[in-house]
Design an enzyme around this catalytic site. Structure first.
Site, short mmCIF file in Angstrom:
data_model
loop_
_atom_site.label_atom_id
_atom_site.label_comp_id
_atom_site.label_asym_id
_atom_site.label_seq_id
_atom_site.Cartn_x
_atom_site.Cartn_y
_atom_site.Cartn_z
N ASP A 50 -6.78 4.33 -4.68
CA ASP A 50 -7.55 4.11 -3.53
C ASP A 50 -8.21 5.64 -3.33
O ASP A 50 -8.48 6.21 -4.47
CB ASP A 50 -6.56 3.74 -2.12
CG ASP A 50 -7.29 3.36 -1.21
OD1 ASP A 50 -7.69 2.11 -1.05
OD2 ASP A 50 -7.44 4.30 -0.03
N LYS A 54 1.11 -1.19 -0.04
CA LYS A 54 0.05 -0.11 -0.11
C LYS A 54 0.92 1.22 -0.01
O LYS A 54 2.00 1.26 0.50
CB LYS A 54 -0.89 0.12 1.32
CG LYS A 54 -2.17 0.80 1.06
CD LYS A 54 -3.03 -0.02 0.59
CE LYS A 54 -4.38 0.98 0.14
NZ LYS A 54 -5.60 0.18 -0.07
O1 2IT Z 1 -8.16 -1.46 -0.90
C1 2IT Z 1 -8.06 -1.76 -2.11
O2 2IT Z 1 -7.87 -3.19 -2.19
C2 2IT Z 1 -7.50 -1.16 -3.23
N1 2IT Z 1 -7.44 0.23 -3.05
C3 2IT Z 1 -7.37 -1.54 -4.60
C4 2IT Z 1 -6.04 -2.24 -4.68
C5 2IT Z 1 -5.65 -2.60 -6.06
O3 2IT Z 1 -4.60 -2.96 -6.19
O4 2IT Z 1 -6.50 -2.82 -7.05
#
Ligand code: 2IT
Length: 445
Positions: A166, A126
């Site tokens: 996100d 993340k």
């Molecule tokens: O919280 C999540 O799973 C997302 N923001 C999507 C992450 C993604 O790599 O599609």
């Protein structure tokens, strides 16, 4: 609290002082998996849990940029590369003034198990920044994204780490980030997901988180021989996730009556459908971060500074941000006859609210419910690797099946009695096993 959990949590808190969201995510997870680890000594001996709570790598960097007035601005950028046991790091980027190390570590930690649940080969990561898009111009957003990528590009790649969107990062921001990555590397690769469909993006990716959440909730209702038909649904947030939920709920015959922003919530008794759903996208693109505009445009009552959980409903779907639904909210929902709390945002409920909702209503955690978003990101990666594009029907079919499988995995590990499932426990253990076994196979690294 179990003694083993208590001892473990004391160490986590000592090593990661002040990171309260991270502590919360680890504690919820540990309470589920500790009894399972005690029964399976191979995990205990290899210190799997102790290794899992330590990110493989955490990168923090300066993001300088120049605003429209010519003034220099400085933000902080992050990428937490948490776990790569089952695939390249994968997870979104969040641009929001609340972003800090604790929040991104909690999100990265949960992402490990969410990605594992999808059954696709993706590790957990993340990232993001404390950048505030509110009131910023299109060009300021572009310059910020470019500066962010000028550092991030050294750490990511299609086989290393694949970020996505996100909160505060949608198709527009992914475009600017991708453009700069391509320029710096001189390579056109699937380094990001959530791309535009004309340049490597997947159909259904924008809808995927919301659609997936509604598919998951439908499976929960099915266990009770019930469905979305005729249900009143309260939704928080107004962004991409709430939008996808609203589309699918309408399709299945339910009625969405609320949306919310940092400014308050709107209550639309006629239901949020048609052009009202499309207007959500305009609110997002306006960089105003408020829903009062909706109330004005469609003549719906607006409740300043309040949360939508006081509205009578059958189903509540938090779609905004962490800890947006607390124990008091959960009690009000139960009192008003709500039967199901579907956590769509990551850690949208406080832990005591989640436990209360599991006991008195039905509840499922974000890491299972919202996994459809990252699942379709995984499908976007597959399409990029094959240099192919699937139809919307094909992607949606995969998404639906993946959500059904995740639900089944939660039931397998979380069933407490004939008609009760603990989805917190189910999701945590099911997500844990695959990653833990991969770590065992790969040795002490
Ligand atoms: O919280 C999540 O799973 C997302 N923001 C999507 C992450 C993604 O790599 O599609």
């Amino acid at each position: 609290m179990d003694e083993n959990v208590k001892v473990f949590m004391e160490k986590v808190m000592e090593k990661n002082p002040g990171e309260k969201e991270f502590h919360q995510a680890v504690q919820e997870f540990t309470e589920s998996v500790m009894p399972f680890i005690e029964k399976n000594p191979k995990y205990k001996k290899a210190k799997i849990l102790e290794r899992m709570v330590e990110p493989e790598r955490a990168i923090i960097f300066r993001v300088p940029w120049v605003d429209d007035k010519g003034d220099v601005q400085v933000n902080r950028g992050y990428r937490i590369e948490f776990n790569s046991a089952i695939g390249p790091y994968k997870g979104g980027l969040r641009f929001h003034p609340s972003v800090n190390l604790s929040i991104l570590k909690f999100l990265g930690f949960e992402q490990i198990f969410k990605n594992s649940l999808t059954s696709l080969p993706m590790g957990g990561g993340k990232g993001g920044s404390d950048f505030n898009a509110r009131g910023k111009s299109e060009m300021e957003i572009m310059r910020f994204c470019q500066s962010f990528m000028m550092e991030l590009f050294r750490h990511v790649g299609p086989n290393t780490d694949v970020p996505a969107g996100d909160i505060g990062v949608g198709g527009r921001e992914i475009g600017y980030l991708f453009g700069m990555y391509k320029k710096l590397r001189n390579e056109f690769t699937g380094v990001l997901t959530g791309k535009g469909v004309n340049w490597g993006g997947s159909l259904i990716r924008p809808e995927a988180t919301g659609y997936g959440a509604v598919y998951f909730a439908s499976e929960m209702l099915k266990l009770k021989s019930d469905s979305f038909k005729g249900k009143i649904v309260t939704v928080s947030g107004f962004g991409n996730v709430a939008w996808g939920c609203a589309l699918k709920i309408n399709e299945l015959g339910g009625k969405v009556v609320t949306l919310s922003g940092p400014d308050g919530y709107i209550y639309d008794i006629d239901g949020i459908k048609g052009e009202k759903i499309e207007y959500m996208l305009e609110m997002r693109a306006s960089n105003n971060d408020r829903v009062e505009d909706f109330a004005k445009k469609f003549n719906a009552p607006f409740y300043a500074g309040k949360k939508p959980w006081e509205v009578k409903c059958d189903i509540a779907m938090p779609c905004a941000t962490q800890n947006e639904l607390d124990l008091n909210d959960a009690k009000i929902l139960a009192k008003n006859g709500c039967i199901l709390v579907v956590e769509v945002s990551n850690m949208g409920c406080t832990y005591d609210a989640a436990k209360f909702a599991t006991e008195k209503m039905m509840y499922a955690p974000g890491k299972a419910v919202n996994a459809g978003g990252v699942a379709v990101s995984g499908l976007e990666m597959s399409q990029n690797s094959m240099r192919m594009n699937w139809t919307a029907e094909e992607v949606d079919k995969h998404l639906h099946q993946i959500m059904k499988n995740i639900h089944e995995a939660c039931v397998k590990y979380g069933r407490v009695s004939k008609d009760k499932v603990d989805y917190i426990k189910g999701a945590n253990i099911a997500g844990f096993v695959k990653v833990a076994d991969a770590m065992l196979d790969q040795g002490i690294v």
